[in-house]
Design a protein around this motif. Structure first.
Motif, mmCIF file in Angstrom:
data_model
loop_
_atom_site.group_PDB
_atom_site.id
_atom_site.type_symbol
_atom_site.label_atom_id
_atom_site.label_comp_id
_atom_site.label_asym_id
_atom_site.label_seq_id
_atom_site.Cartn_x
_atom_site.Cartn_y
_atom_site.Cartn_z
ATOM 1 N N PRO A 103 0.803 -1.223 0.000
ATOM 2 C CA PRO A 103 0.000 0.000 0.000
ATOM 3 C C PRO A 103 0.835 1.272 0.000
ATOM 4 C CG PRO A 103 0.151 -0.818 2.222
ATOM 5 C CD PRO A 103 0.888 -1.815 1.354
ATOM 6 N N LEU A 104 2.167 1.138 0.085
ATOM 7 C CA LEU A 104 3.046 2.296 0.200
ATOM 8 C C LEU A 104 3.662 2.648 -1.152
ATOM 9 C CD1 LEU A 104 4.805 1.327 3.549
ATOM 10 C CD2 LEU A 104 2.565 2.380 3.170
ATOM 11 N N ALA A 105 4.269 3.822 -1.213
ATOM 12 C CA ALA A 105 4.865 4.301 -2.467
ATOM 13 C C ALA A 105 6.200 4.964 -2.161
ATOM 14 C CB ALA A 105 3.923 5.274 -3.175
ATOM 15 N N CYS A 106 7.132 4.195 -1.618
ATOM 16 C CA CYS A 106 8.446 4.722 -1.253
ATOM 17 C C CYS A 106 9.299 4.920 -2.504
ATOM 18 C CB CYS A 106 9.144 3.765 -0.296
ATOM 19 S SG CYS A 106 8.153 3.337 1.151
ATOM 20 N N GLY A 107 9.879 6.086 -2.651
ATOM 21 C CA GLY A 107 10.667 6.373 -3.846
ATOM 22 C C GLY A 107 11.884 5.497 -3.996
ATOM 23 N N TYR A 108 12.475 5.062 -2.876
ATOM 24 C CA TYR A 108 13.694 4.255 -2.931
ATOM 25 C C TYR A 108 13.427 2.767 -3.141
ATOM 26 C CZ TYR A 108 12.457 3.120 1.889
ATOM 27 O OH TYR A 108 11.793 2.704 3.012
ATOM 28 N N CYS A 109 12.145 2.347 -3.189
ATOM 29 C CA CYS A 109 11.805 0.926 -3.256
ATOM 30 C C CYS A 109 12.536 0.261 -4.427
ATOM 31 C CB CYS A 109 10.301 0.746 -3.405
ATOM 32 S SG CYS A 109 9.793 -0.988 -3.467
ATOM 33 N N GLU A 110 13.114 -0.907 -4.153
ATOM 34 C CA GLU A 110 13.826 -1.625 -5.214
ATOM 35 C C GLU A 110 13.178 -2.959 -5.558
ATOM 36 O OE1 GLU A 110 17.405 -4.013 -3.220
ATOM 37 O OE2 GLU A 110 17.619 -1.844 -3.009
ATOM 38 N N THR A 111 12.050 -3.279 -4.943
ATOM 39 C CA THR A 111 11.384 -4.555 -5.243
ATOM 40 C C THR A 111 10.131 -4.388 -6.089
ATOM 41 O OG1 THR A 111 10.136 -4.475 -3.181
ATOM 42 C CG2 THR A 111 12.251 -5.635 -3.146
ATOM 43 N N ALA A 112 9.486 -3.209 -6.026
ATOM 44 C CA ALA A 112 8.204 -3.050 -6.714
ATOM 45 C C ALA A 112 8.332 -3.275 -8.213
ATOM 46 C CB ALA A 112 7.630 -1.665 -6.437
ATOM 47 N N ALA A 146 14.666 -21.805 8.318
ATOM 48 C CA ALA A 146 13.630 -20.790 8.506
ATOM 49 C C ALA A 146 13.125 -20.317 7.163
ATOM 50 C CB ALA A 146 14.191 -19.603 9.298
ATOM 51 N N VAL A 147 11.962 -19.682 7.205
ATOM 52 C CA VAL A 147 11.420 -18.991 6.038
ATOM 53 C C VAL A 147 11.046 -17.586 6.477
ATOM 54 C CG1 VAL A 147 9.080 -19.867 6.437
ATOM 55 C CG2 VAL A 147 9.724 -19.067 4.168
ATOM 56 N N VAL A 148 11.345 -16.615 5.630
ATOM 57 C CA VAL A 148 11.029 -15.217 5.904
ATOM 58 C C VAL A 148 10.049 -14.729 4.845
ATOM 59 C CG1 VAL A 148 11.919 -12.862 6.069
ATOM 60 C CG2 VAL A 148 13.261 -14.767 6.989
ATOM 61 N N PHE A 149 8.943 -14.151 5.294
ATOM 62 C CA PHE A 149 7.981 -13.548 4.377
ATOM 63 C C PHE A 149 8.305 -12.070 4.248
ATOM 64 C CE2 PHE A 149 5.735 -17.307 5.872
ATOM 65 C CZ PHE A 149 5.252 -17.824 4.680
ATOM 66 N N SER A 150 8.512 -11.650 2.996
ATOM 67 C CA SER A 150 8.880 -10.273 2.718
ATOM 68 C C SER A 150 7.982 -9.763 1.596
ATOM 69 C CB SER A 150 10.376 -10.211 2.345
ATOM 70 O OG SER A 150 10.837 -8.891 2.261
ATOM 71 N N GLY A 151 8.323 -8.608 1.046
ATOM 72 C CA GLY A 151 7.449 -8.067 0.010
ATOM 73 C C GLY A 151 8.138 -7.022 -0.830
ATOM 74 N N GLY A 152 7.324 -6.062 -1.295
ATOM 75 C CA GLY A 152 5.960 -5.803 -0.949
ATOM 76 C C GLY A 152 5.716 -5.656 0.554
ATOM 77 N N GLU A 153 4.452 -5.776 0.894
ATOM 78 C CA GLU A 153 4.038 -5.761 2.299
ATOM 79 C C GLU A 153 3.282 -7.048 2.569
ATOM 80 O OE1 GLU A 153 3.387 -5.697 5.873
ATOM 81 O OE2 GLU A 153 4.614 -4.036 5.123
ATOM 82 N N PRO A 154 3.946 -8.040 3.201
ATOM 83 C CA PRO A 154 3.318 -9.354 3.340
ATOM 84 C C PRO A 154 2.066 -9.372 4.194
ATOM 85 C CG PRO A 154 5.409 -9.242 4.530
ATOM 86 C CD PRO A 154 5.325 -8.015 3.691
ATOM 87 N N THR A 155 1.954 -8.470 5.185
ATOM 88 C CA THR A 155 0.764 -8.492 6.045
ATOM 89 C C THR A 155 -0.493 -8.021 5.320
ATOM 90 O OG1 THR A 155 1.181 -6.276 6.937
ATOM 91 C CG2 THR A 155 2.174 -8.134 8.106
#
Length: 241
Positions: free
Chosen positions: A37-46, A76-85
């Protein structure tokens, strides 16, 4: 191995079969979930996730089988994203991973504290993405009011006493040394014991404006000096990258 959980639906954006840094002290696989739901300018995954979509039939089940096949290679497994929640199927997916004997980690910015509260009993470690102080958080992520939700998520983590860290992606369009120190000290005063600063990688930023060099960037030595000054206030402070 347990049978794959047939009712779980999650849109998978990516998968790292092994990442020794995603979950401190554990050999972990990372599952990237689509959507944020966010729009971070530095995002490198979107930019690597593609357009928003619904989960495909059997998508999670195929990934769960892959995780089961890697038992012994990962812990282990890590849920990441995006926003996993963002995804209602995440608690059931966490349960399925625990049934495989895997510890479960989460990377989140905390925009949905009610979802995080439901997840906490299923989690072994959390990285909380703290984007700024107060209203600066909203400016960085491009969404008004999110910082209040983030603050509630932080409160849940502090009250639960689950192992967690706060981490901040540092782009000099968003921070000065002074504002970064203010954020860090506020977190320390709240009771955060582990903090990580991650300089943004300009070439990967989603927003083209964030890929350009910023004038009057503080020298690396000034940032390292700030980190040393912060260390007495935390159990651990790291400058990554």
């Amino acid at each position: 191995m347990p049978e794959p959980s047939r009712s779980i639906q999650l849109p998978i954006a990516g998968f790292d079969a092994r990442d020794d840094h995603a979950f401190p002290g554990r050999r972990a696989a990372v599952v990237y979930l689509q959507g944020c739901p966010l729009a971070c300018g530095y995002c490198e995954t979107a930019s690597s996730m593609g357009p928003a979509r619904r989960p495909a039939p059997g998508e999670w089940q195929a990934l769960e089988a892959l995780l089961a096949a890697r038992i012994g290679e990962i812990e282990a497994v890590v849920f990441s994203g995006g926003e996993p929640t963002l995804h209602p199927g995440l608690p059931a997916a966490a349960d399925a991973c625990r049934a495989l004997g895997l510890a479960v980690g989460l990377h989140t910015a905390g925009p949905y504290p009610e979802h995080l509260e439901r997840l906490l009993p299923r989690l072994d470690w959390v990285a909380l993405d703290t984007k700024g102080h107060g209203a600066d958080f909203d400016r960085v992520c491009g969404r008004p009011g999110i910082w209040r939700h983030h603050a509630l998520s932080l409160s849940l983590l502090l009250e639960d006493r689950i192992p967690f860290e706060c981490r901040t992606t540092l782009h000099w369009r968003d921070f000065t040394l002074e504002s970064l120190e203010r954020l860090a000290m506020t977190l320390a005063d709240c009771g955060v014991r582990r903090y990580a600063i991650q300089p943004a990688r300009l070439e990967r930023c989603l927003d083209p404006a964030y890929r350009s060099a910023v004038e009057d960037v503080p020298p690396r030595e000034a940032l390292e000096t700030l980190v040393r000054r912060l260390r007495p206030h935390f159990e651990r402070v790291e400058l990554r990258g």
